[in-house]
Design a protein around this motif. Structure first.
Motif, PDB file in Angstrom:
ATOM      1  N   ALA A  66     -41.634 -90.966 -59.416  1.00 43.17           N
ATOM      2  CA  ALA A  66     -41.122 -92.219 -58.862  1.00 43.17           C
ATOM      3  C   ALA A  66     -42.236 -93.039 -58.222  1.00 43.17           C
ATOM      4  CB  ALA A  66     -40.019 -91.928 -57.843  1.00 43.17           C
ATOM      5  N   ARG A  67     -43.191 -92.335 -57.585  1.00 41.36           N
ATOM      6  CA  ARG A  67     -44.328 -93.056 -56.986  1.00 41.36           C
ATOM      7  C   ARG A  67     -45.197 -93.715 -58.055  1.00 41.36           C
ATOM      8  NH1 ARG A  67     -44.226 -88.480 -53.419  1.00 41.36           N
ATOM      9  NH2 ARG A  67     -45.748 -87.385 -54.731  1.00 41.36           N
ATOM     10  N   GLU A  68     -45.187 -93.161 -59.263  1.00 40.60           N
ATOM     11  CA  GLU A  68     -46.022 -93.705 -60.336  1.00 40.60           C
ATOM     12  C   GLU A  68     -45.393 -94.921 -61.018  1.00 40.60           C
ATOM     13  OE1 GLU A  68     -46.676 -90.551 -63.020  1.00 40.60           O
ATOM     14  OE2 GLU A  68     -47.865 -89.312 -61.649  1.00 40.60           O
ATOM     15  N   VAL A  69     -44.059 -94.901 -61.185  1.00 42.11           N
ATOM     16  CA  VAL A  69     -43.428 -95.933 -62.014  1.00 42.11           C
ATOM     17  C   VAL A  69     -42.576 -96.909 -61.223  1.00 42.11           C
ATOM     18  CG1 VAL A  69     -43.398 -94.382 -63.991  1.00 42.11           C
ATOM     19  CG2 VAL A  69     -41.398 -94.498 -62.505  1.00 42.11           C
ATOM     20  N   HIS A  70     -42.497 -96.772 -59.912  1.00 35.90           N
ATOM     21  CA  HIS A  70     -41.675 -97.709 -59.139  1.00 35.90           C
ATOM     22  C   HIS A  70     -42.176 -99.136 -59.359  1.00 35.90           C
ATOM     23  CE1 HIS A  70     -39.623 -99.671 -55.826  1.00 35.90           C
ATOM     24  NE2 HIS A  70     -38.852 -98.600 -55.736  1.00 35.90           N
ATOM     25  N   PRO A  71     -41.276-100.065 -59.626  1.00 38.08           N
ATOM     26  CA  PRO A  71     -41.714-101.448 -59.914  1.00 38.08           C
ATOM     27  C   PRO A  71     -42.561-102.068 -58.810  1.00 38.08           C
ATOM     28  CG  PRO A  71     -39.397-101.144 -60.468  1.00 38.08           C
ATOM     29  CD  PRO A  71     -39.832 -99.893 -59.766  1.00 38.08           C
TER      30      PRO A  71
END
Length: 311
Positions: free
Chosen positions: A31-36
């Motif tokens: 989630a930390r990588e792909v959060h907008p």
């Protein structure tokens, strides 16, 4: 990686053996990588949504079991609203029960004293027909045991699975015509019944009531089998005042010969029925018509009958 992932486990980056804590940890990492807010990619929003959905399914025990078995993420319907409590809304039926309750109690006490008096005077026990015989429409049919596996025939299918049973369910085990029901089938059904009694509940927390039956997959019964199913298989008939409706056990993603397809699949199907998620389709004809031999059975039914496999 997330949008191209083959399954939900690959989406979160965890193996199928991962426990809930590991899945949550991998979800937070990705989630930390792909959060907008932290990823400028135009696909970041879609990737994050799929990641969230994968986490919701894999961290919910019931949803994860369905996904592991069927290989698809079935949408969850919202829970039905709680029915109003008659005491809260002043239901007339409840009020009548309160008013008539003492009178009913007196009548029951009088009836009990009459039975005891009859026995003491040497007349023997009073049969129930003494009191309700005027309402009898004919000889009483013996009821099968609660967990009996009823052998369906053209003459008893309406009494077992038809509209006269109200809106009840009939769980039907379709078997090879040449083999019938043996000890293995009976033991399997008993195991499934025990699992269903322990695990399957309606949104109100009540157990799911059903009649269990079996029938050879001949005539029109074979047309109820889904493509790829191999006998024995299970369909569920729902009685109604109009046409009866039916839903068949889905074929697992590993195929109709997967081990455990009935012992695992049937409780899942009945839980979907109890939750209102199962999709029933109406039968084109009545239940008796299922015993009529079709001129040309569908190819899928022939393929299903060609091989007997068991768990």
């Amino acid at each position: 990686r997330i949008l191209d992932a083959a399954d939900l486990y690959a989406v979160v980056g965890a193996p199928r053996s991962a426990d809930e804590n590991m899945i949550r940890a991998e979800f937070r990492r990705r989630a930390r990588e792909v959060h907008p807010d932290k990823n400028d990619s135009p696909w970041a929003s879609q990737a994050f949504q799929r990641l969230q959905k994968a986490s919701e399914v894999l961290t919910d025990a019931s949803a994860r079991r369905r996904y592991d078995f069927f290989g698809e993420d079935r949408p969850q319907l919202p829970c039905r609203p709680r029915a109003p409590n008659p005491q809260e809304v002043g239901d007339p039926g409840f009020i009548r029960l309160v008013l008539l309750g003492p009178l009913i109690a007196v009548m029951m006490m009088s009836l009990s004293s009459g039975v005891v008096s009859s026995i003491v005077n040497g007349k023997g026990p009073i049969d129930a027909s003494t009191f309700v015989g005027g309402f009898s429409s004919g000889p009483k049919q013996p009821r099968p045991p609660k967990d009996a596996l009823v052998q369906l025939t053209r003459s008893n299918v309406q009494a077992t699975c038809g509209a006269q049973r109200g809106r009840g369910l009939c769980v039907v085990l379709l078997t090879q015509p040449s083999a019938g029901v043996g000890k293995r089938e009976v033991d399997l059904v008993r195991k499934i019944q025990a699992d269903v009694a322990e695990d399957v509940r309606t949104p109100r927390g009540q157990p799911l009531a059903a009649t269990w039956a079996t029938v050879p997959a001949t005539a029109e019964w074979a047309s109820l089998l889904p493509p790829g199913a191999t006998l024995p298989w299970v369909v569920v008939i729902k009685a109604s005042s109009a046409k009866p409706r039916v839903v068949a056990l889905s074929v697992p993603k590993a195929g109709g010969r997967q081990k455990g397809r009935l012992s695992r699949g049937v409780p899942l199907l009945l839980q979907e029925i109890a939750s209102g998620e199962a999709h029933f389709v109406p039968l084109a004809k009545g239940l008796e018509a299922l015993f009529e031999r079709a001129p040309l059975p569908p190819a899928r039914a022939l393929s299903a009958l060609s091989c007997r496999t068991f768990e």
